[in-house]
Design a protein around this motif. Structure first.
Motif, PDB file in Angstrom:
ATOM      1  N   VAL A 191      11.416  -6.761   7.005  1.00 59.21           N
ATOM      2  CA  VAL A 191      11.752  -5.425   7.510  1.00 59.21           C
ATOM      3  C   VAL A 191      11.450  -4.358   6.455  1.00 59.21           C
ATOM      4  O   VAL A 191      10.823  -3.323   6.752  1.00 59.21           O
ATOM      5  N   LEU A 192      11.872  -4.601   5.214  1.00 58.00           N
ATOM      6  CA  LEU A 192      11.667  -3.602   4.174  1.00 58.00           C
ATOM      7  C   LEU A 192      10.180  -3.408   3.874  1.00 58.00           C
ATOM      8  O   LEU A 192       9.738  -2.273   3.624  1.00 58.00           O
ATOM      9  N   SER A 193       9.413  -4.482   3.889  1.00 56.00           N
ATOM     10  CA  SER A 193       7.976  -4.367   3.637  1.00 56.00           C
ATOM     11  C   SER A 193       7.303  -3.539   4.714  1.00 56.00           C
ATOM     12  O   SER A 193       6.458  -2.681   4.419  1.00 56.00           O
TER      13      SER A 193
ATOM     14  N   SER B 282       0.874   1.795  -1.775  1.00 53.91           N
ATOM     15  CA  SER B 282       1.836   1.084  -0.923  1.00 53.91           C
ATOM     16  C   SER B 282       1.880  -0.395  -1.277  1.00 53.91           C
ATOM     17  O   SER B 282       2.959  -1.005  -1.340  1.00 53.91           O
ATOM     18  N   TYR B 283       0.706  -0.979  -1.531  1.00 54.61           N
ATOM     19  CA  TYR B 283       0.640  -2.401  -1.868  1.00 54.61           C
ATOM     20  C   TYR B 283       1.291  -2.669  -3.223  1.00 54.61           C
ATOM     21  O   TYR B 283       2.114  -3.579  -3.372  1.00 54.61           O
ATOM     22  N   ILE B 284       0.946  -1.857  -4.228  1.00 59.88           N
ATOM     23  CA  ILE B 284       1.473  -2.053  -5.569  1.00 59.88           C
ATOM     24  C   ILE B 284       2.980  -1.828  -5.610  1.00 59.88           C
ATOM     25  O   ILE B 284       3.729  -2.554  -6.281  1.00 59.88           O
ATOM     26  N   THR B 285       3.454  -0.820  -4.876  1.00 59.28           N
ATOM     27  CA  THR B 285       4.892  -0.549  -4.838  1.00 59.28           C
ATOM     28  C   THR B 285       5.651  -1.724  -4.234  1.00 59.28           C
ATOM     29  O   THR B 285       6.717  -2.118  -4.723  1.00 59.28           O
TER      30      THR B 285
ATOM     31  N   LEU C  83       8.794  -1.270   6.704  1.00 63.97           N
ATOM     32  CA  LEU C  83       9.249   0.123   6.611  1.00 63.97           C
ATOM     33  C   LEU C  83       8.582   0.858   5.460  1.00 63.97           C
ATOM     34  O   LEU C  83       8.263   2.050   5.573  1.00 63.97           O
ATOM     35  N   LEU C  84       8.351   0.162   4.342  1.00 60.12           N
ATOM     36  CA  LEU C  84       7.687   0.803   3.213  1.00 60.12           C
ATOM     37  C   LEU C  84       6.260   1.205   3.577  1.00 60.12           C
ATOM     38  O   LEU C  84       5.803   2.304   3.243  1.00 60.12           O
ATOM     39  N   GLY C  85       5.541   0.331   4.277  1.00 59.49           N
ATOM     40  CA  GLY C  85       4.181   0.649   4.708  1.00 59.49           C
ATOM     41  C   GLY C  85       4.159   1.837   5.652  1.00 59.49           C
ATOM     42  O   GLY C  85       3.296   2.725   5.543  1.00 59.49           O
ATOM     43  N   ILE C  86       5.118   1.873   6.583  1.00 62.74           N
ATOM     44  CA  ILE C  86       5.202   2.998   7.525  1.00 62.74           C
ATOM     45  C   ILE C  86       5.525   4.291   6.782  1.00 62.74           C
ATOM     46  O   ILE C  86       4.937   5.349   7.052  1.00 62.74           O
ATOM     47  N   PHE C  87       6.449   4.224   5.819  1.00 58.47           N
ATOM     48  CA  PHE C  87       6.851   5.413   5.069  1.00 58.47           C
ATOM     49  C   PHE C  87       5.674   6.002   4.284  1.00 58.47           C
ATOM     50  O   PHE C  87       5.430   7.214   4.328  1.00 58.47           O
ATOM     51  N   VAL C  88       4.934   5.144   3.573  1.00 65.99           N
ATOM     52  CA  VAL C  88       3.802   5.643   2.782  1.00 65.99           C
ATOM     53  C   VAL C  88       2.725   6.215   3.699  1.00 65.99           C
ATOM     54  O   VAL C  88       2.130   7.259   3.405  1.00 65.99           O
ATOM     55  N   GLY C  89       2.477   5.561   4.839  1.00 63.15           N
ATOM     56  CA  GLY C  89       1.493   6.074   5.783  1.00 63.15           C
ATOM     57  C   GLY C  89       1.885   7.431   6.336  1.00 63.15           C
ATOM     58  O   GLY C  89       1.053   8.340   6.447  1.00 63.15           O
ATOM     59  N   LEU C  90       3.167   7.599   6.669  1.00 65.73           N
ATOM     60  CA  LEU C  90       3.648   8.883   7.183  1.00 65.73           C
ATOM     61  C   LEU C  90       3.626   9.953   6.098  1.00 65.73           C
ATOM     62  O   LEU C  90       3.283  11.118   6.366  1.00 65.73           O
ATOM     63  N   LEU C  91       3.980   9.577   4.866  1.00 62.72           N
ATOM     64  CA  LEU C  91       3.962  10.539   3.762  1.00 62.72           C
ATOM     65  C   LEU C  91       2.542  11.050   3.518  1.00 62.72           C
ATOM     66  O   LEU C  91       2.336  12.259   3.345  1.00 62.72           O
TER      67      LEU C  91
ATOM     68  N   LEU D  56       8.464  -7.204  -2.723  1.00 63.60           N
ATOM     69  CA  LEU D  56       8.324  -7.276  -1.275  1.00 63.60           C
ATOM     70  C   LEU D  56       6.961  -7.874  -0.939  1.00 63.60           C
ATOM     71  O   LEU D  56       6.236  -8.318  -1.826  1.00 63.60           O
ATOM     72  N   SER D  57       6.618  -7.886   0.329  1.00 68.84           N
ATOM     73  CA  SER D  57       5.319  -8.423   0.747  1.00 68.84           C
ATOM     74  C   SER D  57       4.294  -7.295   0.792  1.00 68.84           C
ATOM     75  O   SER D  57       4.297  -6.469   1.707  1.00 68.84           O
ATOM     76  N   GLY D  58       3.414  -7.254  -0.202  1.00 72.16           N
ATOM     77  CA  GLY D  58       2.369  -6.248  -0.213  1.00 72.16           C
ATOM     78  C   GLY D  58       1.426  -6.376   0.966  1.00 72.16           C
ATOM     79  O   GLY D  58       0.861  -5.379   1.440  1.00 72.16           O
ATOM     80  N   ILE D  59       1.248  -7.609   1.465  1.00 69.75           N
ATOM     81  CA  ILE D  59       0.358  -7.840   2.596  1.00 69.75           C
ATOM     82  C   ILE D  59       0.860  -7.099   3.833  1.00 69.75           C
ATOM     83  O   ILE D  59       0.115  -6.371   4.497  1.00 69.75           O
ATOM     84  N   LEU D  60       2.153  -7.285   4.150  1.00 66.90           N
ATOM     85  CA  LEU D  60       2.713  -6.603   5.315  1.00 66.90           C
ATOM     86  C   LEU D  60       2.726  -5.090   5.101  1.00 66.90           C
ATOM     87  O   LEU D  60       2.407  -4.320   6.018  1.00 66.90           O
ATOM     88  N   THR D  61       3.076  -4.654   3.895  1.00 66.19           N
ATOM     89  CA  THR D  61       3.176  -3.226   3.618  1.00 66.19           C
ATOM     90  C   THR D  61       1.846  -2.514   3.813  1.00 66.19           C
ATOM     91  O   THR D  61       1.752  -1.502   4.514  1.00 66.19           O
ATOM     92  N   VAL D  62       0.790  -3.024   3.197  1.00 66.37           N
ATOM     93  CA  VAL D  62      -0.503  -2.345   3.278  1.00 66.37           C
ATOM     94  C   VAL D  62      -1.094  -2.456   4.678  1.00 66.37           C
ATOM     95  O   VAL D  62      -1.832  -1.571   5.128  1.00 66.37           O
TER      96      VAL D  62
END
Length: 526
Positions: A222-224, A263-266, A226-234, A272-278
């Protein structure tokens, strides 16, 4: 970290810097050769780009091995961190950026079942099978935590990169979304499993530990996301608000590229899972940010991301082909090479059984909860999904290196055997399963691969994701007469209303006036 030149390379000179430059030049030449030969073989029924790169790498390894007097087979040597930090992110981001979002989210439940639950089933079968069968090979002492259970995580990782090349998003959108979407979730699950297993005390593993692991996995997923969505929206908000295009299109392109990588590095920094985030960052950027930049930047970003992904894919398979002949690893098992091939055969068999154990039961469950009969996964499609996911690739190799090597070197015979077995499985599965995937799809699903046949992909509409298809004129608009059996999706309708009322006015996107383009692009399908 990084790439190193093998000290025993056949290209060695008195000057290490000279040697490095020569090695880079030769590797760049091989990459060019892969691109050219892959293009010439593009129309064949059998060969795809990954197989081409593997075979060229294998042939190059043979030549280097001969010219170096049997001392080395590789031009470059890199650690697994190089793969995870630099090669994997552009591949996964571009996949999210280009994916057909409607097809992906329409099958999101099935994709999650395959990628998460299916990976756990496959992991259990491969781990148990290895524990039972490997001792019969007498390959040395293997601890459950350090080796056998780790093997389950390593070989549960399907190759989403190969799925991109053997499945066509235009011809078989349903299969593509299932296999590739599963691959993304599967890669993340496998990496999480691998990291969790190496940190848990399996000797005292109990129900409490199991619940803790399940909670940690769900939290990470879930956190991975949400982080990807947040960076994309930002990124979308910054580009829409500041309008970089009035001064320089280079700035908006650079911002998208850097924030995607950020997003991946963060995610990796916070474990977290960089794969899901990016991946989800790519989806969000394609839905909002891409529509806020200038028209010239839209074309540039689309092809830039695709090019970076393509080069990374070719690089990975070219290196794996050369690494198969690494003499240092084979020297450890020169007295018993048959054990390595036997271990590889056992692993291939377990991979096939483990995948069948979840694809067919979970497909039946997915069909049971699907109301629309046209969206059910037919038995021939299930067989295709099973077969297309048998390939193992760079993620398995990187995890094997991470587990069974120290400082880039293999120092124990058992470790060397498992490394060579991993590379053998990757080569065999990519070449054999990869070569057979296209013919199997054409044989099992002839109607879906025939562009002249309406209602391809089990009667599901071919809904585009918006990059050059949805934005076009009415010639790309699907006829509503072709969709009589597709009921309205209530979730999609609610999301459409929320997106139009709240999200797009803030973050931009199709349907709103863009300061960058100066046009209102209403699109054809939402």
């Amino acid at each position: 970290m990084g790439i190193h030149v093998g000290s025993s390379s056949g290209l060695s000179t008195s000057d290490p810097e000279d040697e490095y430059v020569r090695s880079i030049a030769l590797f760049a030449t091989l990459l060019c050769a892969c691109i050219v030969i892959g293009h010439l073989l593009e129309k064949t029924r059998w060969i795809n780009q990954s197989v081409t790169a593997l075979l060229i790498g294998l042939a190059t390894g043979c030549i280097i091995l001969l010219t170096s007097g049997g001392k080395n087979s590789r031009i470059l040597e890199f650690q697994e961190e190089f793969f995870f930090m630099y090669l994997l992110p552009p591949i996964i981001f571009n996949a999210g950026f280009q994916v057909k979002k409607k097809q992906f989210f329409r099958n999101f439940m099935t994709i999650t079942l395959f990628g998460a639950i299916g990976t756990l089933i496959s992991f259990a079968i491969i781990s148990y099978g290895a524990k039972v069968l490997f001792p019969k090979l007498d390959i040395g002492y293997l601890e459950i935590k350090d080796y056998l259970v780790a093997l389950g995580a390593i070989f549960s990782a399907t190759d989403s990169v190969c799925a991109l090349q053997v499945l066509n998003q235009e011809e078989t959108p349903l299969l593509y979304s299932l296999v590739f979407g599963e691959g993304v979730v599967n890669d993340a699950t496998s990496v999480v499993l691998f990291n969790a297993i190496t940190s848990f005390d399996l000797n005292n593993f109990n129900a409490t530990e199991a619940l803790t692991f399940a909670y940690s996995f769900l939290t990470l997923f879930v956190l991975s996301t949400l982080l990807g969505i947040f960076v994309g929206l930002l990124c979308s908000f910054i580009i829409r608000t500041l309008y970089f295009g009035r001064h320089s299109t280079d700035r908006e392109i650079a911002l998208m590229m850097l924030m995607a990588y950020l997003s991946y590095i963060t995610a990796e920094m916070f474990e977290l899972s960089g794969i899901l985030t990016v991946f989800f960052c790519g989806i969000v950027m394609s839905h909002y940010a891409w529509h806020n930049i200038t028209l010239s930047s839209q074309v540039t970003t689309k092809h830039t991301f695709a090019t970076m992904s393509y080069i990374s894919e070719v690089f990975i398979f070219l290196y794996v082909g050369m690494d198969l002949l690494d003499i240092e690893k084979w020297r450890f098992i020169e007295d018993s090479p048959g054990k390595s091939f036997s271990a590889s055969g056992i692993l291939v068999g377990l991979i096939m059984v483990g995948r069948a154990a979840f694809v067919f039961p979970l497909s039946l469950f997915s069909n049971f909860i699907r109301k629309n009969r046209n969206e059910k996964i037919k038995i021939k499609q299930q067989v295709t999904v099973w077969w297309a996911g048998l390939m193992r690739g760079a993620v398995s190799v990187a995890l094997a290196y991470k587990k069974f090597t120290g400082s880039g070197q293999t120092i124990q015979p058992a470790n060397a055997l498992l490394i060579t077995s991993t590379i053998t499985v990757v080569l065999f599965s990519t070449v054999v399963f990869g070569l057979m995937t296209k013919p199997i799809i054409r044989w099992l699903l002839p109607d879906e691969t025939d562009p002249s046949t309406p209602n391809s992909s089990s009667g599901m509409p071919l809904l585009q994701n918006g990059h050059g298809h949805e934005e076009g004129g009415n010639e790309n608009r699907p006829s509503r007469k072709r969709l009589p059996d597709t009921p309205p999706n209530m979730v999609h309708q609610y999301w459409r209303k929320f997106d139009d009322a709240f999200m797009r006015p803030v973050f931009g996107g199709r349907g709103f006036v863009s300061q960058a383009t100066g046009t209102r692009d209403m699109g054809v399908i939402h």
